[in-house]
Design an enzyme around this catalytic site. Structure first.
Site, PDB file in Angstrom:
ATOM      1  N   LYS A 271       3.863  -1.980   4.501  1.00  0.00           N
ATOM      2  CA  LYS A 271       4.442  -0.716   4.018  1.00  0.00           C
ATOM      3  C   LYS A 271       5.709  -0.318   4.771  1.00  0.00           C
ATOM      4  CE  LYS A 271       0.679   1.563   1.619  1.00  0.00           C
ATOM      5  NZ  LYS A 271      -0.477   0.662   1.875  1.00  0.00           N
TER       6      LYS A 271
ATOM      7  N   GLU B 130       3.524  11.966  -0.155  1.00  0.00           N
ATOM      8  CA  GLU B 130       2.098  12.239  -0.126  1.00  0.00           C
ATOM      9  C   GLU B 130       1.415  10.993   0.419  1.00  0.00           C
ATOM     10  OE1 GLU B 130       3.734  11.655  -3.048  1.00  0.00           O
ATOM     11  OE2 GLU B 130       2.983   9.594  -3.141  1.00  0.00           O
TER      12      GLU B 130
ATOM     13  N   SER C 286      -1.373  -8.763   3.431  1.00  0.00           N
ATOM     14  CA  SER C 286      -0.553  -7.548   3.481  1.00  0.00           C
ATOM     15  C   SER C 286      -0.748  -6.718   4.742  1.00  0.00           C
ATOM     16  CB  SER C 286      -0.836  -6.685   2.243  1.00  0.00           C
ATOM     17  OG  SER C 286      -2.223  -6.433   2.119  1.00  0.00           O
TER      18      SER C 286
HETATM   19  C1  LIG Z   1      -1.314   0.147   0.861  1.00  0.00           C
HETATM   20  C2  LIG Z   1      -1.780  -1.223   1.077  1.00  0.00           C
HETATM   21  C3  LIG Z   1      -1.925  -2.138   0.013  1.00  0.00           C
HETATM   22  C4  LIG Z   1      -1.700  -1.771  -1.428  1.00  0.00           C
HETATM   23  O1  LIG Z   1      -0.404  -1.383  -1.742  1.00  0.00           O
HETATM   24  P1  LIG Z   1       0.599  -2.239  -2.629  1.00  0.00           P
HETATM   25  O2  LIG Z   1       1.663  -1.273  -2.960  1.00  0.00           O
HETATM   26  O3  LIG Z   1      -0.142  -2.734  -3.834  1.00  0.00           O
HETATM   27  O4  LIG Z   1       1.097  -3.359  -1.804  1.00  0.00           O
HETATM   28  C5  LIG Z   1      -2.295  -3.440   0.301  1.00  0.00           C
HETATM   29  N1  LIG Z   1      -2.556  -3.827   1.560  1.00  0.00           N
HETATM   30  C6  LIG Z   1      -2.444  -2.977   2.620  1.00  0.00           C
HETATM   31  C7  LIG Z   1      -2.749  -3.495   3.975  1.00  0.00           C
HETATM   32  C8  LIG Z   1      -2.051  -1.655   2.411  1.00  0.00           C
HETATM   33  O5  LIG Z   1      -1.953  -0.818   3.442  1.00  0.00           O
END
Ligand SMILES: *Cc1c(COP(=O)(O)O)cnc(C)c1O
Length: 414
Positions: free
Chosen positions: A104, A126, A391
């Site tokens: 993020k 938000e 992610s």
């Molecule tokens: C917020 C989040 C997601 C989901 O958000 P996307 O916008 O779909 O990438 C995925 N993995 C993690 C670790 C997150 O914090």
């Protein structure tokens, strides 16, 4: 739309063409806004289009990514995990090693830098589970900007550690006390707050969605994932991966991973949360069970009732439980270029424990959905390679995991 029009062409042609000037990816996207907010979004669109091409902006962002975020994040070959499953090789793009532990920050630092170039003093957003709030509060601290984070009272109670993080970072956490007191009300409150002070503030969305130009801005900032991963994977193996996959909540880490592979002969898979199963309210698989509709100012696939109201959603991963999905995903889905698959809670949790034990990496539960698909693929394919975007890291999830799944023994004694 021609099927696979871009499948063997430079993806740069694609990103120049989509979204269109009015923010459309085919029929999806757009900007459904109250009239009072139209000038504010036009201002952001114009500023982004001028500023993001300047060499000063590009070189400053490059330096931030290297020195503050710790980019490039590595690509890692999971040798032990792959061997356990068969002959197909699993690779991870390690966004969990990005500063703050997830992808993020890639778009939050970009949005913060844009705010600085626009002369804004405050970032407004938000947050639901608090991950976006923490990333944005980090960016605000870095750039010396004020930060207002709107959060439902129910979520504030549930996500105490993230609320504390935001406050330590100097952000102002504003409780939202009406309606169900969760994300939907927080979105409305953040828009209201923004409407009052858009001359001095900028709204920063948490994923590749919302009204134009946000799906484009967030995609562009997140594309660093796929650009790095493609080059790193080719340096390591001399080849392209057979499959690239990522989890899809709002769709930011996935779109950033996918676009740089769009012109390659690579299968691309987005992984949605199937939660407890296909019944209404038990999942958040908008592509599998949704239909085109409008929510939060953009058109995309939406889990909706017969009146167009969003249906309740659920996933074990709080970062994935959104009833819609970024509009570019809807477009790539209909075009047939990206395939969307579903993984339920149980399969995601098995992947969570497997990666922890076999490779010494505790993944976020969100990321475990993408990983679970890779594991499923490796179990059913005798050759080839699959590149998974991890992610985020799972440290944020361990209290919840221990309470609900223990330390994973049951997944290893089947
Ligand atoms: C917020 C989040 C997601 C989901 O958000 P996307 O916008 O779909 O990438 C995925 N993995 C993690 C670790 C997150 O914090």
């Amino acid at each position: 739309m021609e099927i696979n029009k871009y499948s063997h062409r430079d993806y740069n042609n694609y990103i120049k063409e989509f979204p269109s000037k009015d923010g459309r990816f085919g029929k999806y996207g757009g900007a459904y806004l109250p009239p009072e907010l139209i000038p504010a979004f036009k201002e952001i669109d114009y500023a982004y289009e001028t500023i993001c091409h300047s060499s000063k902006f590009i070189s400053e962002l490059r330096r931030i990514r290297k020195e503050f975020q710790g980019r490039p994040t590595p690509v890692y070959h999971c040798e032990r995990l792959s061997q356990e499953l068969g002959k197909c090789q699993i690779y991870l793009k390690r966004e969990d090693l990005n500063h703050t532990g997830a992808h993020k920050l890639n778009h939050c630092m970009g949005e913060g830098l844009l705010a600085k170039y626009m002369g804004k003093k405050k970032l407004i957003a938000e947050t639901g589970a608090g991950q976006h709030g923490v990333a944005l509060a980090t960016a605000a601290a870095y750039f010396g900007l004020e930060c207002d984070i709107y959060m439902g009272e129910v979520d504030i109670a549930k996500q105490a550690p993230n609320v504390t993080r935001m406050k330590i970072l100097g952000a102002n956490v504003i409780p939202v006390t009406h309606g169900l007191k969760t994300l939907k009300e927080a979105v409305d409150a953040a828009f209201e707050g923004y409407m009052k002070e858009y001359h001095d503030a900028i709204y920063c969305i948490g994923s590749a969605l919302g009204p134009h130009p946000f799906p484009k801005i967030v995609r562009d900032f997140q594309m660093i994932i796929g650009i790095e991963a493609r080059e790193q994977f080719m340096d390591m193996t001399g080849l392209l991966p057979d499959v690239v996959c990522a989890c899809v909540g709002g769709g930011s880490n996935s779109i950033g991973t996918f676009i740089p592979f769009l012109a390659d002969p690579v299968e691309i898979v987005g992984v949605e949360p199937l939660g407890k199963g296909p019944n209404v309210g038990d999942h958040a698989a908008s592509m599998a069970y949704g239909s085109p509709g409008v929510l939060h100012g953009f058109e995309s696939y939406l889990l909706q009732d017969e009146n167009g109201e969003p249906l309740p959603v659920y996933s074990v991963a709080s970062g994935l439980d959104y009833p819609s999905v970024g509009p570019e995903h809807a477009f790539l889905h209909d075009m047939g270029r990206v395939k969307y698959e579903q993984v339920d809670d149980e399969e995601a949790m098995e992947a969570f424990f497997l990666l922890s034990r076999k490779e010494g990496i505790i993944p976020a539960i969100e990321s475990s959905h993408a990983l679970a698909y890779a594991i499923r693929y490796a179990r059913t394919h005798d050759t080839g390679s699959i590149l998974v975007t991890l992610s985020g890291r799972g440290d944020k999830d361990i209290d919840y995991v221990v309470e609900n799944y223990g330390t994973g023994e049951r997944f290893f004694n089947k």
